[in-house]
Motif scaffolding. Structure first.
Motif, PDB file in Angstrom:
ATOM      1  N   ASP A 126      35.941  52.160  52.646  1.00 39.19           N
ATOM      2  CA  ASP A 126      36.961  51.676  51.814  1.00 39.19           C
ATOM      3  C   ASP A 126      37.696  50.943  52.604  1.00 39.19           C
ATOM      4  OD1 ASP A 126      35.506  52.588  49.784  1.00 39.19           O
ATOM      5  OD2 ASP A 126      36.625  54.343  49.420  1.00 39.19           O
ATOM      6  N   ARG A 127      38.385  51.379  53.713  1.00 44.50           N
ATOM      7  CA  ARG A 127      39.505  50.843  54.538  1.00 44.50           C
ATOM      8  C   ARG A 127      38.955  49.488  55.313  1.00 44.50           C
ATOM      9  NH1 ARG A 127      40.404  56.301  56.421  1.00 44.50           N
ATOM     10  NH2 ARG A 127      39.475  55.640  58.314  1.00 44.50           N
ATOM     11  N   ARG A 128      37.639  49.832  55.940  1.00 40.93           N
ATOM     12  CA  ARG A 128      36.938  48.423  56.256  1.00 40.93           C
ATOM     13  C   ARG A 128      36.950  47.341  55.189  1.00 40.93           C
ATOM     14  NH1 ARG A 128      30.844  48.892  57.205  1.00 40.93           N
ATOM     15  NH2 ARG A 128      31.224  48.585  54.772  1.00 40.93           N
ATOM     16  N   ASP A 129      36.647  47.711  54.171  1.00 44.30           N
ATOM     17  CA  ASP A 129      36.338  46.710  53.028  1.00 44.30           C
ATOM     18  C   ASP A 129      37.749  46.129  52.822  1.00 44.30           C
ATOM     19  OD1 ASP A 129      33.526  47.171  53.263  1.00 44.30           O
ATOM     20  OD2 ASP A 129      33.830  48.738  51.298  1.00 44.30           O
ATOM     21  N   ARG A 130      38.821  46.970  52.547  1.00 44.00           N
ATOM     22  CA  ARG A 130      40.045  46.371  52.252  1.00 44.00           C
ATOM     23  C   ARG A 130      40.482  45.430  53.404  1.00 44.00           C
ATOM     24  NH1 ARG A 130      41.002  51.686  50.568  1.00 44.00           N
ATOM     25  NH2 ARG A 130      42.154  52.386  52.526  1.00 44.00           N
ATOM     26  N   ALA A 131      40.192  45.781  54.564  1.00 44.77           N
ATOM     27  CA  ALA A 131      40.833  44.891  55.673  1.00 44.77           C
ATOM     28  C   ALA A 131      39.959  43.607  55.712  1.00 44.77           C
ATOM     29  CB  ALA A 131      40.395  45.728  57.101  1.00 44.77           C
ATOM     30  N   LEU A 132      38.743  43.792  55.542  1.00 48.25           N
ATOM     31  CA  LEU A 132      37.658  42.338  55.293  1.00 48.25           C
ATOM     32  C   LEU A 132      38.397  41.474  54.122  1.00 48.25           C
ATOM     33  CD1 LEU A 132      34.335  43.722  55.851  1.00 48.25           C
ATOM     34  CD2 LEU A 132      35.706  42.168  57.325  1.00 48.25           C
ATOM     35  N   ARG A 133      38.612  42.202  52.990  1.00 47.56           N
ATOM     36  CA  ARG A 133      38.900  41.197  52.084  1.00 47.56           C
ATOM     37  C   ARG A 133      40.463  40.817  52.327  1.00 47.56           C
ATOM     38  NH1 ARG A 133      36.980  45.485  49.082  1.00 47.56           N
ATOM     39  NH2 ARG A 133      39.136  46.537  48.576  1.00 47.56           N
ATOM     40  N   ARG A 134      41.492  41.497  52.976  1.00 43.80           N
ATOM     41  CA  ARG A 134      42.824  40.952  53.427  1.00 43.80           C
ATOM     42  C   ARG A 134      42.514  40.024  54.402  1.00 43.80           C
ATOM     43  NH1 ARG A 134      47.793  39.882  51.593  1.00 43.80           N
ATOM     44  NH2 ARG A 134      49.309  40.291  53.069  1.00 43.80           N
ATOM     45  N   ALA A 135      41.841  40.189  55.294  1.00 44.84           N
ATOM     46  CA  ALA A 135      41.523  38.898  56.402  1.00 44.84           C
ATOM     47  C   ALA A 135      41.169  37.689  55.683  1.00 44.84           C
ATOM     48  CB  ALA A 135      40.607  39.276  57.317  1.00 44.84           C
ATOM     49  N   ASP A 136      40.101  37.977  54.744  1.00 42.26           N
ATOM     50  CA  ASP A 136      39.666  36.655  54.001  1.00 42.26           C
ATOM     51  C   ASP A 136      40.940  35.988  53.317  1.00 42.26           C
ATOM     52  OD1 ASP A 136      37.175  36.869  55.184  1.00 42.26           O
ATOM     53  OD2 ASP A 136      36.572  38.063  53.067  1.00 42.26           O
ATOM     54  N   GLU A 137      41.441  36.885  52.636  1.00 43.68           N
ATOM     55  CA  GLU A 137      42.829  36.338  51.831  1.00 43.68           C
ATOM     56  C   GLU A 137      43.826  35.538  52.811  1.00 43.68           C
ATOM     57  OE1 GLU A 137      46.606  37.876  49.141  1.00 43.68           O
ATOM     58  OE2 GLU A 137      45.217  39.453  49.874  1.00 43.68           O
ATOM     59  N   LEU A 138      44.254  36.276  53.963  1.00 43.23           N
ATOM     60  CA  LEU A 138      44.919  35.569  54.654  1.00 43.23           C
ATOM     61  C   LEU A 138      44.488  34.264  55.385  1.00 43.23           C
ATOM     62  CD1 LEU A 138      46.562  38.726  56.863  1.00 43.23           C
ATOM     63  CD2 LEU A 138      47.565  37.513  54.965  1.00 43.23           C
ATOM     64  N   MET A 139      43.377  34.203  55.669  1.00 47.96           N
ATOM     65  CA  MET A 139      42.638  33.125  56.282  1.00 47.96           C
ATOM     66  C   MET A 139      42.591  32.057  55.159  1.00 47.96           C
ATOM     67  SD  MET A 139      42.372  33.377  59.486  1.00 47.96           S
ATOM     68  CE  MET A 139      41.201  32.003  59.667  1.00 47.96           C
ATOM     69  N   ASP A 140      42.380  32.289  54.004  1.00 45.96           N
ATOM     70  CA  ASP A 140      42.314  31.336  52.963  1.00 45.96           C
ATOM     71  C   ASP A 140      43.726  30.718  52.686  1.00 45.96           C
ATOM     72  OD1 ASP A 140      39.525  31.571  52.536  1.00 45.96           O
ATOM     73  OD2 ASP A 140      39.750  32.927  50.797  1.00 45.96           O
ATOM     74  N   LEU A 141      44.685  31.352  52.750  1.00 45.40           N
ATOM     75  CA  LEU A 141      46.018  31.023  52.676  1.00 45.40           C
ATOM     76  C   LEU A 141      46.402  30.147  53.902  1.00 45.40           C
ATOM     77  CD1 LEU A 141      47.721  34.381  51.226  1.00 45.40           C
ATOM     78  CD2 LEU A 141      47.271  32.244  49.913  1.00 45.40           C
ATOM     79  N   ALA A 142      46.140  30.620  54.905  1.00 48.51           N
ATOM     80  CA  ALA A 142      46.540  29.865  56.234  1.00 48.51           C
ATOM     81  C   ALA A 142      45.844  28.639  56.080  1.00 48.51           C
ATOM     82  CB  ALA A 142      45.950  30.656  57.520  1.00 48.51           C
TER      83      ALA A 142
END
Length: 206
Positions: A126-142
Motif C-alpha cells: 500500500d505504501r509503495r502504491d501511494r508513493a507511485l501515485r504521488r510520483a505520477d501526480e507530481l510529475m503531471d503537475l510539473a
C-alpha cells in the motif's frame, strides 16, 4: 565435552521463559510419541546429563541461582512424561492434555505470526502504491507547469521522490524546487519533523 555443554542460559524474563518452555514441551511431546516407560526414562537421564554439562562452570548469579538451560526445562518435561507412561504402554500426545494445549497454542501463535506478516506485506504494498501515485501526480503537475506553492505536501512525498529517477531531468528539477519550498514552509505534511527531514534529504541529494 559434549557440544551441547555450551547451551545458552535462559533469561529470567517471563515472556522468554514462557516461549522456551512452550517450545521445549512441544519438542519433547513430539519426540516422545510412541515411547514406552523405558524410552522415556532413558530420555530423562540424557536430559539430566546434558543439563549438568550445560551448567558446568557457571557461577550462581549474584541475585539468585544460575539461570536455567533448555536442558533443565527438557528434563522437567521428560520427568512429567515418566508419570504418564507408567500407566500406559506407549505415550500418545493426543491423550496428554498438557501436550494438546501446547500444540494448540503453538498453532495459534503460528497463525498469528502469518497474519502479522501478511498484514505487514500488504502495508508495504500500500505504501509503495501511494508513493507511485504521488510520483505520477507530481510529475503531471510539473510537466503542466502547475506545481506551485498551492499544491499541498503529502506524507509520502519523500517515498514518491525515489520513483522520479529516469524522468526528464528538467521536470524532476521542478519537483525538487517545489519540495525544497515545501520543506522550508513547514506547512501541511511538512509540519512533521520526520517527513520534513526525509524530504530535505531528497532535495539535498538532487
Amino acid at each position: 565435552m559434549p557440544v551441547w555443554a555450551n547451551s545458552t542460559m535462559m533469561t529470567r524474563h517471563p515472556s522468554v521463559m514462557e516461549d522456551t518452555v512452550l517450545a521445549v514441551r512441544v519438542r519433547v511431546c513430539t519426540q516422545a510419541r510412541g515411547h514406552d516407560a523405558e524410552d522415556v526414562g532413558r530420555a530423562l537421564r540424557t536430559a539430566e546429563y546434558n543439563a549438568g554439562w550445560a551448567r558446568h562452570g557457571v557461577s550462581a548469579a549474584p541475585d539468585g541461582p544460575a539461570a536455567e538451560t533448555e536442558w533443565d526445562v527438557e528434563g522437567r518435561e521428560w520427568q512429567r512424561l515418566v508419570g504418564l507412561v507408567a500407566s500406559v504402554s506407549r505415550y500418545d500426545p493426543a491423550c496428554d492434555p498438557v501436550a494438546v494445549a501446547a500444540l494448540e497454542e503453538t498453532a495459534r501463535r503460528e497463525r498469528a505470526a502469518r497474519r502479522a506478516c501478511e498484514a505487514a506485506d500488504q502495508e508495504a504494498r500500500d505504501r509503495r502504491d501511494r508513493a507511485l501515485r504521488r510520483a505520477d501526480e507530481l510529475m503531471d503537475l510539473a510537466r503542466a507547469g502547475t506545481l506551485d506553492d498551492r499544491v499541498p505536501s503529502a506524507p509520502e512525498d519523500a517515498a514518491a521522490w525515489q520513483w522520479l529517477r529516469g524522468h526528464p531531468r528538467n521536470t524532476v528539477a521542478r519537483v525538487d524546487a517545489w519540495m525544497a519550498r515545501a520543506v522550508a514552509s513547514r506547512a501541511g505534511a511538512m509540519a512533521d519533523p520526520l517527513t520534513r527531514w526525509r524530504c530535505s534529504m531528497c532535495c539535498r541529494g538532487a
